[in-house]
Design a protein around this motif. Structure first.
Motif, PDB file in Angstrom:
ATOM      1  N   GLY A   1      24.559 131.291 -17.189  1.00  0.00           N
ATOM      2  CA  GLY A   1      23.765 130.938 -18.053  1.00  0.00           C
ATOM      3  C   GLY A   1      22.384 130.898 -17.680  1.00  0.00           C
ATOM      4  O   GLY A   1      21.328 130.725 -17.913  1.00  0.00           O
ATOM      5  N   LEU A   2      22.498 130.982 -16.403  1.00  0.00           N
ATOM      6  CA  LEU A   2      20.872 130.116 -15.743  1.00  0.00           C
ATOM      7  C   LEU A   2      20.329 131.952 -15.213  1.00  0.00           C
ATOM      8  O   LEU A   2      20.958 132.758 -16.323  1.00  0.00           O
ATOM      9  N   GLN A   3      19.036 131.350 -16.093  1.00  0.00           N
ATOM     10  CA  GLN A   3      17.947 132.267 -15.339  1.00  0.00           C
ATOM     11  C   GLN A   3      17.357 133.073 -13.329  1.00  0.00           C
ATOM     12  O   GLN A   3      17.928 131.469 -13.682  1.00  0.00           O
ATOM     13  N   GLY A   4      16.938 134.169 -13.490  1.00  0.00           N
ATOM     14  CA  GLY A   4      16.777 133.995 -11.449  1.00  0.00           C
ATOM     15  C   GLY A   4      15.821 132.591 -11.934  1.00  0.00           C
ATOM     16  O   GLY A   4      15.780 131.630 -10.201  1.00  0.00           O
TER      17      GLY A   4
ATOM     18  N   ARG B   1      28.120 135.459  -2.146  1.00  0.00           N
ATOM     19  CA  ARG B   1      29.169 134.044  -3.463  1.00  0.00           C
ATOM     20  C   ARG B   1      28.405 133.936  -4.655  1.00  0.00           C
ATOM     21  O   ARG B   1      27.659 132.681  -4.741  1.00  0.00           O
ATOM     22  N   ARG B   2      28.579 133.669  -6.205  1.00  0.00           N
ATOM     23  CA  ARG B   2      27.834 133.448  -7.369  1.00  0.00           C
ATOM     24  C   ARG B   2      28.302 131.961  -7.435  1.00  0.00           C
ATOM     25  O   ARG B   2      29.060 131.794  -7.845  1.00  0.00           O
TER      26      ARG B   2
ATOM     27  N   ARG C   1      20.425 136.136 -18.549  1.00  0.00           N
ATOM     28  CA  ARG C   1      21.234 135.106 -17.387  1.00  0.00           C
ATOM     29  C   ARG C   1      22.025 135.492 -16.698  1.00  0.00           C
ATOM     30  O   ARG C   1      22.230 137.216 -17.225  1.00  0.00           O
ATOM     31  N   PHE C   2      22.026 134.643 -16.363  1.00  0.00           N
ATOM     32  CA  PHE C   2      23.625 135.301 -15.638  1.00  0.00           C
ATOM     33  C   PHE C   2      24.718 135.208 -15.663  1.00  0.00           C
ATOM     34  O   PHE C   2      25.374 133.726 -16.962  1.00  0.00           O
ATOM     35  N   GLN C   3      25.116 136.342 -16.597  1.00  0.00           N
ATOM     36  CA  GLN C   3      26.365 136.318 -18.065  1.00  0.00           C
ATOM     37  C   GLN C   3      28.012 136.096 -16.950  1.00  0.00           C
ATOM     38  O   GLN C   3      28.347 135.465 -17.875  1.00  0.00           O
TER      39      GLN C   3
END
Length: 209
Positions: A92-95, A116-117, A21-23
């Protein structure tokens, strides 16, 4: 005054690392494996005879640094500039989630572009700038000949290192992200005063369950 060696140490494993997950800057704690990784790495890093210990102010880095404190007695000094990249609404997202919601951003990310995230997050180059600034100040404030351990994050550690080395952004992907609880060693060249990579992605070579 200038340190001779900077050791950039990534925190141990979290459940979000396992789930990919994007942490970002979410304050996710170490899981049982991450705690074991930190305990196993601490005596190896202690053998480098560090004189200072720094850490990002997020819980997973502070807990990782505490394992080294228990071995060396060094108290970690906290600097929020050492935090991981801020991912904004991607947290919290996954790829696969990002690919479904913003396929253009996901494709650019996979190509290695300085994305940019999310609208409220950071770019990798921005992270590199803030971490490198912190590393420069930490290194320059240390006593001559010191070894300083800096407990940080995977992407932040890599980006900060590359910016400190003044590598062009296009070359940053040459270094993969540090594995959980692995470290990089930057050595100051005595002649020119610049930093060079002495070791990268070093970890304790044992199975931790």
């Amino acid at each position: 005054m200038t340190a001779d060696r900077l050791v950039l140490w990534r925190h141990g494993q979290t459940d979000w690392n396992v789930a990919t997950r994007f942490q970002g800057q979410a304050d996710i704690p170490l899981n049982a494996t991450g705690l074991a990784q930190a305990r196993a790495a601490a005596p190896v890093l202690a053998a480098l005879e560090p004189t200072e210990l720094w850490a990002s102010d997020l819980g997973r880095t502070r807990t990782t640094a505490a394992a080294l404190t228990s071995v060396t007695g060094l108290e970690a000094r906290l600097d929020p500039r050492l935090r991981e990249i801020h991912v904004g609404t991607w947290e919290g997202l996954q790829g696969s989630d990002l690919d479904a919601s913003d396929p253009e951003a996901y494709a650019a990310l996979r190509r290695g572009e300085d994305v940019r995230r999310s609208a409220t997050g950071e770019t990798v180059s921005e992270v590199g700038e803030r971490v490198a600034q912190a590393l420069t100040e930490i290194g320059e404030s240390a006593v001559d000949g010191a070894t300083v351990v800096v407990t940080t994050h995977g992407l932040a550690g890599r980006a900060g290192m590359c910016r400190l080395l003044e590598l062009p952004f296009a070359h940053w992907r040459t270094f993969g992200s540090l594995d959980n609880c692995a470290w990089a060693v930057l050595q100051r060249h005595r002649g020119g005063g610049y930093w060079r990579v002495a070791a990268y992605d070093v970890s304790v070579q044992e199975t931790i369950s």
